[in-house]
Write an enzyme that holds these catalytic residues in place. Structure first.
Site, short mmCIF file in Angstrom:
data_model
loop_
_atom_site.label_atom_id
_atom_site.label_comp_id
_atom_site.label_asym_id
_atom_site.label_seq_id
_atom_site.Cartn_x
_atom_site.Cartn_y
_atom_site.Cartn_z
N HIS A 1 -8.33 -22.91 -3.56
CA HIS A 1 -7.17 -23.06 -4.46
C HIS A 1 -6.84 -21.74 -5.15
CE1 HIS A 1 -7.98 -27.46 -4.13
NE2 HIS A 1 -9.25 -27.06 -4.18
N SER B 1 9.29 2.77 -4.55
CA SER B 1 10.52 2.15 -5.03
C SER B 1 11.47 3.26 -5.44
CB SER B 1 10.21 1.25 -6.23
OG SER B 1 11.38 1.07 -7.01
N LYS C 1 5.64 2.55 -8.34
CA LYS C 1 5.41 1.54 -7.32
C LYS C 1 4.85 2.10 -6.02
CE LYS C 1 6.28 -2.32 -7.27
NZ LYS C 1 7.55 -3.08 -7.20
N GLU D 1 3.72 -7.08 4.06
CA GLU D 1 4.83 -7.94 3.64
C GLU D 1 5.78 -8.21 4.81
OE1 GLU D 1 6.44 -7.30 -0.67
OE2 GLU D 1 5.80 -5.37 0.11
#
Ligand code: ARG
Length: 477
Positions: free
Chosen positions: A171, A292, A298, A305
């Site tokens: 979980h 970024s 970033k 991804e």
């Protein structure tokens, strides 16, 4: 779309319809010609088309349908065409519809009337089914090599991290300590099954439809096993109607590809989490990340991804093919021309994703200290304390209750179980003695205790890695 009897945009009858236009009284509408063409995408398997034609011509000469001189002219012509294609000088013509007719038309242009004999005893229906199988077989072999490289990369990283301890999750909550090596071996197992699936799928891909002709077989005395041998097929298809029509082998491949992407997507998700400032379990080297344009701090895990995202298109490719095939009556239908793009897309996506992963995995830098600290939080050894009490005669449910209370104290004091004093622990059970720290509460005790095949102990992980190397050798023998 133009339908008048004198269509202004029609392709001339000596173009496509030169191949089949005998019974037509008007040329194909230009839009229809383009709409029904596949050469834009099926030229991808020109090599397989040429190899299939060479084998077919060789067989036709063996059984006396072509002379040896005709066979040699055809083979030489086809070899030249392959060179033209590879040199970029071949003119692909949309009016010639597909890769098959482009190559055949050029052959006739080059060698004259003999070129028109190549299609004896054959149809584009069995030709295309053969081409795709040859093409897919080659691609499967390449994909298997990429899988092997990735699997070896995982074993290498696992070997370096047999003793590294991290929290294991259920979980996504801290559950029990595991070794990082063990976690990586879980990924390895997923990919082993992917290999097995592809190898199994390859067996059914590697059957030869050629000789089925349009749908019913052919009147020529063809020698199918001979052609199959020339092309490296394991066997010939048993039924001509089935062989020209079903694309279940491509669906199977796409299903295997979808599972590979599902696995890569799960791994990606973990890498993305682990690379975050909140986890900091791994550092993904800069070359696999981007920045970024607005936030200077970033470093985004773009590769995982993107792979997580690309899994969606491969699932879509699988559904496309299933839907394409569903409800098609025997035998070949033009619907089947739509098999190619979803298949190619799945192949390309899986290849690219595996290549990225195979490069990225050995380059990952785990932050072992941070993983360890995380494992110390979240009461990951609570089950071990319960097991400790059970071994001292407490029933498991009672042990669970006792440990629950100890955890509540830890929560209140903001301490791990291993950071509570013996006296504190003993207030929950006098069966707890000083050995509890070594036997149950330390991370090492916890992982070492899971000492059986499939368990997370360093000893078992080491043995699992050794077995994994042998399994790889057997699998890719
Ligand atoms: N381009 C076609 C395809 O990909 C080749 C087979 C065409 N056969 C036919 N009967 N029109 O399916």
């Amino acid at each position: 779309m133009t339908t008048s009897s004198n269509p202004p945009n029609s392709v001339t009858p000596d173009q496509t319809s030169g191949m089949w236009g005998g019974r037509f009284s008007e040329a194909t509408d230009a839009f229809v010609a383009e709409f029904t063409a596949s050469v834009q995408f099926d030229q991808r398997f020109y090599k397989q088309d040429i190899a299939g034609s060479i084998a077919h011509a060789t067989m036709l000469a063996k059984v006396g349908v072509l002379t040896e001189a005709e066979r040699d002219d055809i083979i030489e012509g086809l070899n030249t065409i392959r060179s033209e294609i590879e040199a970029g000088t071949f003119e692909w013509r949309i009016d010639l519809e597909d890769v098959h007719m482009n190559i055949e038309s050029r052959l006739t242009q080059r060698i004259g009337i003999t070129g028109k004999k190549l299609h004896t005893g054959r149809s584009r229906n069995d030709q295309v089914a053969t081409d795709i199988r040859l093409y897919l077989r080659d691609e499967i072999d390449d994909i298997l090599k990429l899988l092997e490289r990735l699997q070896k990369g995982l074993l290498g990283l696992a070997a370096k991290n047999v003793n590294a301890i991290m929290p294991g999750f259920t979980h996504l909550q801290t559950a029990q300590p595991v070794t990082f090596g063990h976690h990586l071996l879980a990924w390895f197992e997923m990919l082993i099954r992917d290999t097995e699936r592809l190898q199994d799928c390859r067996k059914r891909v590697n059957r030869m439809p050629l000789g089925s002709a349009a749908l019913a077989g052919t009147t020529y005395p063809i020698d199918r096993p001979y052609t199959a041998e020339l092309l490296g097929f394991e066997a010939v298809s048993e039924n001509s109607l089935d062989a020209v029509s079903d694309r279940d082998f491509a669906i199977e491949f796409n299903a295997a590809a979808a599972l590979i992407m599902m696995h890569l997507s799960r791994m990606s998700e973990e890498l993305i989490l682990w690379a975050s400032a909140q986890f900091k379990f791994v550092n993904i080297p800069d070359r696999f990340c981007t920045g970024s344009s607005i936030m200077p701090q970033k470093k985004n895990p773009d590769v995982p991804e993107l792979i997580r995202g690309k899994s969606g298109r491969v699932f879509g490719d699988l559904i496309s093919l299933l839907t394409l095939m569903k409800g098609q009556p025997l035998a070949y239908n033009k619907d089947n021309q739509e098999d190619k793009e979803p298949l190619f897309d799945a192949i390309d996506t899986v290849r690219g994703s595996l290549m990225a992963f195979a490069d990225m995995i050995p380059a990952l830098v785990p932050n072992i200290e941070i993983m360890r600290e995380a494992a110390l939080r979240g009461f990951s050894t609570a089950t071990d304390l319960a097991d400790y009490l059970v071994k001292k005669g407490v029933a498991f449910r009672d042990a669970h209750e006792i440990v629950g209370k100890a955890v509540a104290l830890g929560v209140a004091e903001e301490k791990d179980l291993s950071e509570l004093t013996l006296e504190q622990l003993q207030q929950f059970s006098d069966l707890i003695t000083a050995d509890v720290f070594d036997k149950a509460l330390t991370l090492e005790a916890s992982v070492n205790a899971r000492d059986h095949i499939g368990g997370t102990s360093p000893k078992q992980v080491e043995a699992a890695i050794a077995r994994a190397h042998t399994r790889l050798e057997q699998l890719y023998a």
